[in-house]
Design a protein around this motif. Structure first.
Motif, PDB file in Angstrom:
ATOM      1  N   TYR A  79       0.880  -1.174   0.000  1.00 31.93           N
ATOM      2  CA  TYR A  79       0.000   0.000   0.000  1.00 31.93           C
ATOM      3  C   TYR A  79       0.916   1.222   0.000  1.00 31.93           C
ATOM      4  N   TYR A  80       0.757   2.065  -0.991  1.00 33.39           N
ATOM      5  CA  TYR A  80       1.635   3.224  -1.192  1.00 33.39           C
ATOM      6  C   TYR A  80       0.830   4.493  -0.887  1.00 33.39           C
ATOM      7  N   PHE A  81       1.421   5.402  -0.082  1.00 37.15           N
ATOM      8  CA  PHE A  81       0.724   6.625   0.312  1.00 37.15           C
ATOM      9  C   PHE A  81       1.568   7.855  -0.048  1.00 37.15           C
ATOM     10  N   PHE A  82       0.858   8.919  -0.404  1.00 41.05           N
ATOM     11  CA  PHE A  82       1.531  10.171  -0.787  1.00 41.05           C
ATOM     12  C   PHE A  82       0.528  11.300  -0.584  1.00 41.05           C
ATOM     13  N   SER A  83       1.032  12.496  -0.334  1.00 38.43           N
ATOM     14  CA  SER A  83       0.139  13.655  -0.266  1.00 38.43           C
ATOM     15  C   SER A  83       0.908  14.930  -0.578  1.00 38.43           C
ATOM     16  N   THR A  84       0.143  15.987  -0.827  1.00 31.43           N
ATOM     17  CA  THR A  84       0.741  17.312  -1.053  1.00 31.43           C
ATOM     18  C   THR A  84       0.667  18.182   0.198  1.00 31.43           C
ATOM     19  N   SER A  85       0.448  17.565   1.363  1.00 29.31           N
ATOM     20  CA  SER A  85       0.262  18.343   2.590  1.00 29.31           C
ATOM     21  C   SER A  85       1.442  19.257   2.891  1.00 29.31           C
ATOM     22  N   LYS A  86       2.656  18.787   2.645  1.00 24.04           N
ATOM     23  CA  LYS A  86       3.835  19.621   2.880  1.00 24.04           C
ATOM     24  C   LYS A  86       4.385  20.188   1.574  1.00 24.04           C
ATOM     25  N   ILE A  87       3.580  20.078   0.513  1.00 24.92           N
ATOM     26  CA  ILE A  87       3.920  20.684  -0.773  1.00 24.92           C
ATOM     27  C   ILE A  87       3.119  21.968  -0.961  1.00 24.92           C
ATOM     28  N   THR A  88       1.814  21.901  -0.639  1.00 22.43           N
ATOM     29  CA  THR A  88       0.972  23.105  -0.704  1.00 22.43           C
ATOM     30  C   THR A  88       0.569  23.504   0.712  1.00 22.43           C
ATOM     31  N   PHE A  89      -0.661  23.163   1.110  1.00 24.60           N
ATOM     32  CA  PHE A  89      -1.151  23.564   2.434  1.00 24.60           C
ATOM     33  C   PHE A  89      -1.522  22.343   3.272  1.00 24.60           C
ATOM     34  N   PRO A  90      -0.935  22.166   4.450  1.00 24.63           N
ATOM     35  CA  PRO A  90      -1.396  21.105   5.344  1.00 24.63           C
ATOM     36  C   PRO A  90      -2.879  21.322   5.680  1.00 24.63           C
ATOM     37  N   GLY A  91      -3.645  20.263   5.610  1.00 22.90           N
ATOM     38  CA  GLY A  91      -5.077  20.392   5.858  1.00 22.90           C
ATOM     39  C   GLY A  91      -5.865  20.730   4.618  1.00 22.90           C
ATOM     40  N   ALA A  92      -5.169  21.108   3.541  1.00 18.98           N
ATOM     41  CA  ALA A  92      -5.865  21.444   2.297  1.00 18.98           C
ATOM     42  C   ALA A  92      -5.089  20.929   1.093  1.00 18.98           C
ATOM     43  N   GLY A  93      -4.374  19.827   1.301  1.00 14.90           N
ATOM     44  CA  GLY A  93      -3.655  19.203   0.203  1.00 14.90           C
ATOM     45  C   GLY A  93      -4.489  18.111  -0.439  1.00 14.90           C
ATOM     46  N   VAL A  94      -3.822  17.260  -1.220  1.00 16.71           N
ATOM     47  CA  VAL A  94      -4.461  16.119  -1.864  1.00 16.71           C
ATOM     48  C   VAL A  94      -3.634  14.887  -1.536  1.00 16.71           C
ATOM     49  N   ALA A  95      -4.302  13.823  -1.091  1.00 20.15           N
ATOM     50  CA  ALA A  95      -3.623  12.588  -0.719  1.00 20.15           C
ATOM     51  C   ALA A  95      -4.056  11.453  -1.633  1.00 20.15           C
ATOM     52  N   LEU A  96      -3.239  10.402  -1.697  1.00 20.92           N
ATOM     53  CA  LEU A  96      -3.596   9.247  -2.506  1.00 20.92           C
ATOM     54  C   LEU A  96      -3.106   7.962  -1.861  1.00 20.92           C
ATOM     55  N   ILE A  97      -3.771   6.878  -2.200  1.00 20.10           N
ATOM     56  CA  ILE A  97      -3.316   5.530  -1.903  1.00 20.10           C
ATOM     57  C   ILE A  97      -3.203   4.803  -3.229  1.00 20.10           C
ATOM     58  N   ALA A  98      -2.117   4.044  -3.398  1.00 18.33           N
ATOM     59  CA  ALA A  98      -1.915   3.263  -4.617  1.00 18.33           C
ATOM     60  C   ALA A  98      -1.605   1.820  -4.223  1.00 18.33           C
ATOM     61  N   SER A  99      -2.029   0.897  -5.083  1.00 17.51           N
ATOM     62  CA  SER A  99      -1.778  -0.512  -4.795  1.00 17.51           C
ATOM     63  C   SER A  99      -2.069  -1.318  -6.063  1.00 17.51           C
ATOM     64  N   SER A 100      -2.075  -2.642  -5.917  1.00 23.04           N
ATOM     65  CA  SER A 100      -2.400  -3.511  -7.041  1.00 23.04           C
ATOM     66  C   SER A 100      -3.862  -3.303  -7.445  1.00 23.04           C
ATOM     67  N   LEU A 101      -4.201  -3.735  -8.654  1.00 24.58           N
ATOM     68  CA  LEU A 101      -5.582  -3.598  -9.117  1.00 24.58           C
ATOM     69  C   LEU A 101      -6.537  -4.358  -8.213  1.00 24.58           C
ATOM     70  N   SER A 102      -6.109  -5.518  -7.749  1.00 23.39           N
ATOM     71  CA  SER A 102      -6.946  -6.318  -6.842  1.00 23.39           C
ATOM     72  C   SER A 102      -7.194  -5.578  -5.535  1.00 23.39           C
ATOM     73  N   ASN A 103      -6.149  -5.005  -4.969  1.00 23.46           N
ATOM     74  CA  ASN A 103      -6.303  -4.257  -3.713  1.00 23.46           C
ATOM     75  C   ASN A 103      -7.157  -3.014  -3.906  1.00 23.46           C
ATOM     76  N   ILE A 104      -6.957  -2.330  -5.019  1.00 22.67           N
ATOM     77  CA  ILE A 104      -7.732  -1.110  -5.291  1.00 22.67           C
ATOM     78  C   ILE A 104      -9.222  -1.445  -5.390  1.00 22.67           C
ATOM     79  N   ALA A 105      -9.550  -2.546  -6.053  1.00 20.06           N
ATOM     80  CA  ALA A 105     -10.962  -2.955  -6.165  1.00 20.06           C
ATOM     81  C   ALA A 105     -11.536  -3.252  -4.783  1.00 20.06           C
ATOM     82  N   GLU A 106     -10.749  -3.895  -3.948  1.00 21.67           N
ATOM     83  CA  GLU A 106     -11.183  -4.226  -2.590  1.00 21.67           C
ATOM     84  C   GLU A 106     -11.427  -2.954  -1.778  1.00 21.67           C
ATOM     85  N   ILE A 107     -10.511  -2.003  -1.896  1.00 23.03           N
ATOM     86  CA  ILE A 107     -10.638  -0.742  -1.168  1.00 23.03           C
ATOM     87  C   ILE A 107     -11.877   0.020  -1.619  1.00 23.03           C
ATOM     88  N   LYS A 108     -12.072   0.095  -2.925  1.00 19.98           N
ATOM     89  CA  LYS A 108     -13.213   0.849  -3.457  1.00 19.98           C
ATOM     90  C   LYS A 108     -14.545   0.242  -3.030  1.00 19.98           C
TER      91      LYS A 108
END
Length: 424
Positions: free
Chosen positions: A247-276
């Motif tokens: 499970y891969y995580f990333f965000s723009t919290s310390k790139i733009t504004f903490p509390g108003a950034g954009v975050a993501l989770i990335a994983s295999s297609l199988s895991n993504i389907a399970e998460i969704k």
């Protein structure tokens, strides 16, 4: 420079008197400086103010009205932006809200409640354990503690966590379900995982079929000096036949504004389907206007890289204040060692054993609040009481210089007192 560890008791007493006088002078200044968290300074935030006025339209490329419900896994243009930046296929990611920590907590609780790949939910197991490379990120450890997961401290080396130790544990113990990783400019030491460490994490044999790597690439583009390349964990996992492990995580919290950034989770297609599947019950979609604003502001991956060079220029003088002051005041004293990170947000230091809590206490009484001693270990228990995380981003350069000079006095005073006790 005087090596305090080789001083006689008489020399230590003389130094103690001098240090107590210096310390009293700082106390008299009534300082109020906060270095407890890795918060951006207002000058850093000001670099992003134009993002607030980039929303020229609320209609996306495919005609979606971003003001309304829908688009559970995020706008296609936001996926395209982060795909280009992180080399992850759009189909393998979900764009969330502002917080990657939120996505990590959700990922952990889903495993607890529902399990994965047909394995039993973790809440039904007698014991669940997680590997915690330490020093590490206190909020990762807090998630485990909140869910009652037993944490196993793993030593960190210059190229990443101790893989011999990890491999020996996971191949035998099926209750070890995962590991926390901050692979690039780790929090707090600034360590970058070597290609070998990434490959071994991706390919190691685990007794638990549902073992998961929580890959928190929080500082993946936070280069302060020369850029360090990180081996692709997904590529390594696919090559080893373990594509569902990450499970891969990333965000723009310390790139733009903490509390108003954009975050993501990335994983295999199988895991993504399970998460969704579970996520569709939890929400109808996240803030698409903020996703659109972010895309319009940066345009493409090169826009983010250009911005991060500006951010690096903002942070570099602060890191140099920390490192130069430590070198000037403590090199050769035997009282402190420290990392020299090439990026990220922190500098980690190690005092003499038994001196971290006292150093932090002295600094606080003189008006400088540091991250609590022990916070970088599971259960806030640093077995040697020596590691301290320095967060240089929030103060002004003038405040930071003053805080670091006081910090060095506190390190010396705590160290001298410890040496005197040991020499009694």
């Amino acid at each position: 420079m005087l090596d305090f560890t080789k001083c006689s008791v008489e020399q230590l007493m003389e130094e103690k008197q001098l240090l107590e006088k210096k310390y009293a002078d700082y106390v008299g200044q009534k300082l109020k400086l906060d270095m407890s968290r890795g918060k951006p300074a207002s000058t850093q935030l000001d670099l992003n103010n134009d993002i607030l006025s980039t929303l020229e339209t609320y209609i996306t490329e495919d005609g979606t009205d971003a003001r309304n419900y829908g688009v559970l896994d995020g706008l296609s243009e936001a996926k395209k932006l982060f795909s280009e930046l992180l080399n992850i296929a759009p189909a393998n990611m979900i764009i969330g809200g502002n917080s990657s920590l939120n996505l990590m907590y959700d990922a952990m609780t889903r495993l607890f409640l529902f399990g994965t790949e047909g394995e039993r939910p973790w809440c039904q197991l007698d014991q669940v354990k997680f590997l915690c490379p330490s020093p590490g990120y206190d909020r990762h450890f807090a998630i485990c503690e909140d869910l009652g997961i037993e944490m196993i401290t793993v030593p960190m080396h210059e190229d990443g966590p101790d893989m011999d130790y990890i491999e020996s544990l996971v191949k035998e113990d099926a209750s070890i379900k995962g590991i926390w990783c901050v692979p690039l400019y780790s929090n707090p030491q600034g360590i970058c995982y070597s290609d070998e460490v990434v490959e071994r994490l991706a390919s190691m044999k685990t007794a638990a079929k549902d073992f998961r790597i929580f890959w928190d690439n929080a500082y993946g583009v936070h280069h302060i000096y020369d850029e360090v390349k990180l081996k692709d964990i997904f590529e390594a996992a696919r090559a080893a036949g373990n594509e569902n492990r990450v499970y891969y995580f990333f965000s723009t919290s310390k790139i733009t504004f903490p509390g108003a950034g954009v975050a993501l989770i990335a994983s295999s297609l199988s895991n993504i389907a399970e998460i969704k599947k579970h996520m569709s019950i939890q929400t109808i979609g996240h803030d698409k206007l903020n996703q659109l604003r972010t895309v319009n502001y940066f345009k493409n991956a090169e826009g983010i890289r250009t911005h991060m060079k500006k951010l690096g220029n903002e942070l570099r003088p602060k890191f140099e204040i920390v490192l130069n002051t430590l070198e000037k005041e403590l090199a050769g004293t035997g009282l402190l060692s420290w990392t020299k990170p090439q990026g990220g947000y922190f500098v980690a230091v190690d005092t003499l054993p038994g001196c971290a809590k006292e150093t932090v206490r002295l600094a606080k009484e003189a008006g400088v609040v540091l991250t609590g001693a022990g916070a970088t270990f599971p259960y806030q228990n640093d077995p040697q009481d020596r590691n301290i995380r320095i967060a240089p981003t929030y103060p002004t350069v003038e405040e930071l210089q003053k805080a670091m000079e006081l910090f060095c006095v506190c390190v010396k005073l705590a160290g001298v007192n410890r040496l005197l006790i040991e020499n009694q």
